[in-house]
Design a protein around this motif. Structure first.
Motif, PDB file in Angstrom:
ATOM      1  N   ILE A  15       5.098  -3.125  10.957  1.00 17.17           N
ATOM      2  CA  ILE A  15       4.219  -2.306  10.102  1.00 17.17           C
ATOM      3  C   ILE A  15       2.858  -2.982   9.928  1.00 17.17           C
ATOM      4  O   ILE A  15       1.815  -2.328  10.039  1.00 17.17           O
ATOM      5  CB  ILE A  15       4.862  -2.087   8.700  1.00 17.17           C
ATOM      6  CG1 ILE A  15       6.193  -1.361   8.818  1.00 17.17           C
ATOM      7  CG2 ILE A  15       3.918  -1.353   7.768  1.00 17.17           C
ATOM      8  CD1 ILE A  15       6.135   0.045   9.331  1.00 17.17           C
ATOM      9  N   TRP A  75       0.818  -1.215   0.000  1.00 10.46           N
ATOM     10  CA  TRP A  75       0.000   0.000   0.000  1.00 10.46           C
ATOM     11  C   TRP A  75       0.856   1.271   0.000  1.00 10.46           C
ATOM     12  O   TRP A  75       0.375   2.343  -0.327  1.00 10.46           O
ATOM     13  CB  TRP A  75      -0.971   0.011   1.183  1.00 10.46           C
ATOM     14  CG  TRP A  75      -0.304  -0.007   2.524  1.00 10.46           C
ATOM     15  CD1 TRP A  75       0.074   1.072   3.256  1.00 10.46           C
ATOM     16  CD2 TRP A  75       0.063  -1.164   3.281  1.00 10.46           C
ATOM     17  NE1 TRP A  75       0.669   0.658   4.418  1.00 10.46           N
ATOM     18  CE2 TRP A  75       0.669  -0.708   4.469  1.00 10.46           C
ATOM     19  CE3 TRP A  75      -0.057  -2.536   3.084  1.00 10.46           C
ATOM     20  CZ2 TRP A  75       1.165  -1.572   5.438  1.00 10.46           C
ATOM     21  CZ3 TRP A  75       0.427  -3.391   4.058  1.00 10.46           C
ATOM     22  CH2 TRP A  75       1.026  -2.919   5.212  1.00 10.46           C
ATOM     23  N   THR A 123       7.996   5.493  17.247  1.00  8.57           N
ATOM     24  CA  THR A 123       7.168   4.825  18.265  1.00  8.57           C
ATOM     25  C   THR A 123       6.454   3.656  17.572  1.00  8.57           C
ATOM     26  O   THR A 123       6.460   3.560  16.345  1.00  8.57           O
ATOM     27  CB  THR A 123       6.070   5.749  18.841  1.00  8.57           C
ATOM     28  OG1 THR A 123       5.032   5.871  17.860  1.00  8.57           O
ATOM     29  CG2 THR A 123       6.597   7.116  19.204  1.00  8.57           C
ATOM     30  N   LYS A 124       5.826   2.814  18.382  1.00 11.70           N
ATOM     31  CA  LYS A 124       5.030   1.728  17.800  1.00 11.70           C
ATOM     32  C   LYS A 124       3.541   1.975  18.046  1.00 11.70           C
ATOM     33  O   LYS A 124       2.739   1.039  18.093  1.00 11.70           O
ATOM     34  CB  LYS A 124       5.452   0.380  18.386  1.00 11.70           C
ATOM     35  CG  LYS A 124       6.774  -0.112  17.823  1.00 11.70           C
ATOM     36  CD  LYS A 124       7.031  -1.550  18.215  1.00 11.70           C
ATOM     37  CE  LYS A 124       8.361  -2.028  17.659  1.00 11.70           C
ATOM     38  NZ  LYS A 124       8.649  -3.420  18.006  1.00 11.70           N
ATOM     39  N   LEU A 125       3.188   3.252  18.211  1.00 13.32           N
ATOM     40  CA  LEU A 125       1.767   3.579  18.398  1.00 13.32           C
ATOM     41  C   LEU A 125       0.973   3.164  17.157  1.00 13.32           C
ATOM     42  O   LEU A 125       1.454   3.323  16.026  1.00 13.32           O
ATOM     43  CB  LEU A 125       1.604   5.084  18.612  1.00 13.32           C
ATOM     44  CG  LEU A 125       2.034   5.649  19.962  1.00 13.32           C
ATOM     45  CD1 LEU A 125       1.999   7.173  19.917  1.00 13.32           C
ATOM     46  CD2 LEU A 125       1.136   5.131  21.070  1.00 13.32           C
ATOM     47  N   HIS A 126      -0.232   2.688  17.389  1.00 11.20           N
ATOM     48  CA  HIS A 126      -1.060   2.239  16.261  1.00 11.20           C
ATOM     49  C   HIS A 126      -1.740   3.449  15.611  1.00 11.20           C
ATOM     50  O   HIS A 126      -2.923   3.681  15.790  1.00 11.20           O
ATOM     51  CB  HIS A 126      -2.083   1.217  16.732  1.00 11.20           C
ATOM     52  CG  HIS A 126      -1.463  -0.119  16.996  1.00 11.20           C
ATOM     53  ND1 HIS A 126      -2.063  -1.305  16.684  1.00 11.20           N
ATOM     54  CD2 HIS A 126      -0.261  -0.445  17.506  1.00 11.20           C
ATOM     55  CE1 HIS A 126      -1.257  -2.300  17.014  1.00 11.20           C
ATOM     56  NE2 HIS A 126      -0.168  -1.805  17.518  1.00 11.20           N
ATOM     57  N   TYR A 185       6.103   5.144  13.315  1.00 10.39           N
ATOM     58  CA  TYR A 185       7.138   4.112  13.291  1.00 10.39           C
ATOM     59  C   TYR A 185       8.301   4.567  12.403  1.00 10.39           C
ATOM     60  O   TYR A 185       8.037   5.136  11.345  1.00 10.39           O
ATOM     61  CB  TYR A 185       6.524   2.808  12.758  1.00 10.39           C
ATOM     62  CG  TYR A 185       7.426   1.624  12.840  1.00 10.39           C
ATOM     63  CD1 TYR A 185       7.526   0.895  14.009  1.00 10.39           C
ATOM     64  CD2 TYR A 185       8.192   1.247  11.742  1.00 10.39           C
ATOM     65  CE1 TYR A 185       8.376  -0.205  14.084  1.00 10.39           C
ATOM     66  CE2 TYR A 185       9.043   0.150  11.812  1.00 10.39           C
ATOM     67  CZ  TYR A 185       9.129  -0.567  12.989  1.00 10.39           C
ATOM     68  OH  TYR A 185       9.965  -1.641  13.071  1.00 10.39           O
ATOM     69  N   GLU A 224       1.443  -5.057  11.937  1.00 13.13           N
ATOM     70  CA  GLU A 224       0.714  -5.018  13.211  1.00 13.13           C
ATOM     71  C   GLU A 224       0.097  -3.636  13.438  1.00 13.13           C
ATOM     72  O   GLU A 224      -1.043  -3.523  13.869  1.00 13.13           O
ATOM     73  CB  GLU A 224       1.652  -5.380  14.372  1.00 13.13           C
ATOM     74  CG  GLU A 224       0.883  -5.438  15.682  1.00 13.13           C
ATOM     75  CD  GLU A 224       1.741  -5.823  16.880  1.00 13.13           C
ATOM     76  OE1 GLU A 224       2.924  -6.149  16.696  1.00 13.13           O
ATOM     77  OE2 GLU A 224       1.189  -5.769  17.986  1.00 13.13           O
ATOM     78  N   ILE A 225       0.867  -2.588  13.123  1.00 13.30           N
ATOM     79  CA  ILE A 225       0.351  -1.233  13.312  1.00 13.30           C
ATOM     80  C   ILE A 225      -0.826  -0.960  12.363  1.00 13.30           C
ATOM     81  O   ILE A 225      -1.822  -0.353  12.755  1.00 13.30           O
ATOM     82  CB  ILE A 225       1.479  -0.189  13.072  1.00 13.30           C
ATOM     83  CG1 ILE A 225       2.474  -0.231  14.235  1.00 13.30           C
ATOM     84  CG2 ILE A 225       0.922   1.212  12.900  1.00 13.30           C
ATOM     85  CD1 ILE A 225       3.752   0.561  13.995  1.00 13.30           C
ATOM     86  N   CYS A 226      -0.707  -1.446  11.143  1.00 10.67           N
ATOM     87  CA  CYS A 226      -1.701  -1.064  10.124  1.00 10.67           C
ATOM     88  C   CYS A 226      -2.873  -2.031  10.011  1.00 10.67           C
ATOM     89  O   CYS A 226      -4.001  -1.605   9.742  1.00 10.67           O
ATOM     90  CB  CYS A 226      -1.027  -0.928   8.773  1.00 10.67           C
ATOM     91  SG  CYS A 226       0.230   0.361   8.757  1.00 10.67           S
ATOM     92  N   GLN A 251       2.418   4.096   6.962  1.00  7.70           N
ATOM     93  CA  GLN A 251       1.199   4.182   7.781  1.00  7.70           C
ATOM     94  C   GLN A 251       0.084   4.972   7.088  1.00  7.70           C
ATOM     95  O   GLN A 251      -0.946   5.230   7.682  1.00  7.70           O
ATOM     96  CB  GLN A 251       1.535   4.792   9.144  1.00  7.70           C
ATOM     97  CG  GLN A 251       2.095   3.735  10.101  1.00  7.70           C
ATOM     98  CD  GLN A 251       2.877   4.305  11.256  1.00  7.70           C
ATOM     99  OE1 GLN A 251       4.090   4.489  11.156  1.00  7.70           O
ATOM    100  NE2 GLN A 251       2.206   4.587  12.348  1.00  7.70           N
TER     101      GLN A 251
END
Lengths: 156, 236
Positions: free
Chosen positions: A131, A99, B150-153, B147, A133-135, B166
């Motif tokens: 990445i 993406w 940080t690893k904040l979502h 990222y 996991e975050i997305c 992201q």
């Protein structure tokens, strides 16, 4: 033979005569050797490989009738197999972040592909895992190479 | 009553079209692409809403020709302020604009109540949504929260210009409502969707609050007019 949740299909859209494909086929051969009672095959649509590997290869069209699990190696395969009715789990081996470069695609399409209930992600490295996991969702495994040793946890 | 709205990818026009449809008012929206007379031939509308940034000779000619017909209203939405259009068509069209200083028809703070409401979906814990909305660059302070810093979502949406892992792609107003219903927090970098986020049950935060681990303070009362009222008072 009765199909089970331990049957595995590997969707490899292109089989080319190169080192990466050879390595992958060798690894699938090892998986077959270690799982002699499971049905394991490759689904493919373009084969340019002069092969000496003993892995059954079926046309991609047959994959929609497959019962069991599928391993996917690119985003196109994730799109193709999204609506297959008989698949227990799809394992997407993520090696890149599609993406990031295709920025004109709608979020909804990525979300339907990558946040799907029956799709699990295997990440190639920690960066890819973070990445994803975050997305989307947390990968179930990090496997640097797609070898039997690395992915046997999934097969068990 | 038939309404034509010239398409433009911004919050006001997108929500105007959606609200008109929800209100059951016969509406057609499209790009004009030098086809305004053809559009009118197939869809003879009473109210035309045109966008100033896309205004051209054809639109000017059309307004001059049709504004004086009975039951007809021409509206120019100044997404960018065009004084030339305003002076040339001061009587022929109603001019509306999103600006506090504007003394003609100022568009008040509007919320699309039809779309932005809490529908009780399950929320992703500790997830943050950001609407980039056609931004060309990432805000610097936001970059510090992404990222690998940080690893904040934190998931960003709606910019085809910013290449970032992201940034998850383009979204419609309907997607925005869905996102605000499923993310726990909303980072309002453009100060544009705070009311909508609150209506959907997402907590509004800014970058400084996240950095300082401060809890968001979200007022319960929302001071905004509905699109429905605005359409009734200004468009119809």
């Amino acid at each position: 033979m009765i199909n089970t949740k331990q049957d595995y299909g590997f969707v490899l859209l292109k089989l080319e005569d190169n080192l990466t494909t050879n390595k992958l086929l060798q690894n699938i051969e090892t998986i077959i050797e270690n799982n002699p009672y499971n049905q394991i095959c490759i689904f493919n649509s373009s084969n340019q490989k002069i092969g000496h590997h003993s892995v059954p290869v079926l046309h991609l069209n047959q994959s929609k009738f497959f019962y069991g699990n599928l391993f996917l190696f690119d985003i196109q395969s994730a799109i193709i197999t999204k609506s297959y009715p008989n698949i227990y789990k799809r394992y997407f081996y993520a090696t890149n972040i599609p993406w990031e470069k295709n920025r004109l695609v709608d979020y909804k399409e990525w979300n339907d592909m990558l946040d799907s209930d029956n799709l699990e992600i295997i990440a190639q490295n920690q960066y890819i895992a973070d990445i994803y996991e975050i997305c989307w969702k947390k990968p179930i495994l990090i496997a640097e190479d797609f070898t039997y040793e690395h992915i046997k946890k999934v097969l068990e | 009553m038939k309404i034509f709205v010239e398409k433009n990818n911004d919050k006001f026009i997108n929500n105007l079209i959606l609200s008109l449809n929800w209100m059951g008012i016969e509406t057609y929206s499209s790009e004009i692409d030098q086809d305004l007379y053809k559009i009118y031939h197939y869809y003879p509308f009473n109210v035309g809403v045109f966008v100033a940034s896309k205004f051209n000779h054809e639109t000017a000619q059309f307004i001059a020709e049709f504004y004086s017909r009975p039951n007809t209203k021409m509206i120019v939405y100044h997404d960018i302020y065009r004084t030339d259009i305003e002076s040339d068509f001061s009587k022929a069209a109603i001019h509306i604009r999103n600006d506090k200083e504007y003394d003609k028809v100022k568009i008040p703070e509007l919320v699309n109540h039809f779309l932005f409401r809490n529908v009780g979906l399950e929320r992703k814990k500790n997830s943050y949504a950001v609407f980039l909305d056609n931004s060309k660059e990432l805000p610097e302070d936001l970059g510090e929260l992404l990222y690998p810093n940080t690893k904040l979502h934190i998931n960003m949406f709606n910019s085809s210009e910013i290449q970032h892992h992201q940034n998850l792609g383009l979204i419609s107003e309907i997607d925005k409502a869905n996102i605000l219903n499923t993310y726990e927090f909303f980072i309002d970098i453009h100060h544009n969707y705070a009311n909508e986020a609150r209506l959907c049950g997402s907590k509004v935060v800014d970058v400084a609050q996240i950095k300082n681990h401060k809890k968001p303070r979200n007022p319960k009362n929302i001071n905004a007019e509905t699109y429905k009222n605005f359409i009734r008072s200004t468009i119809l």
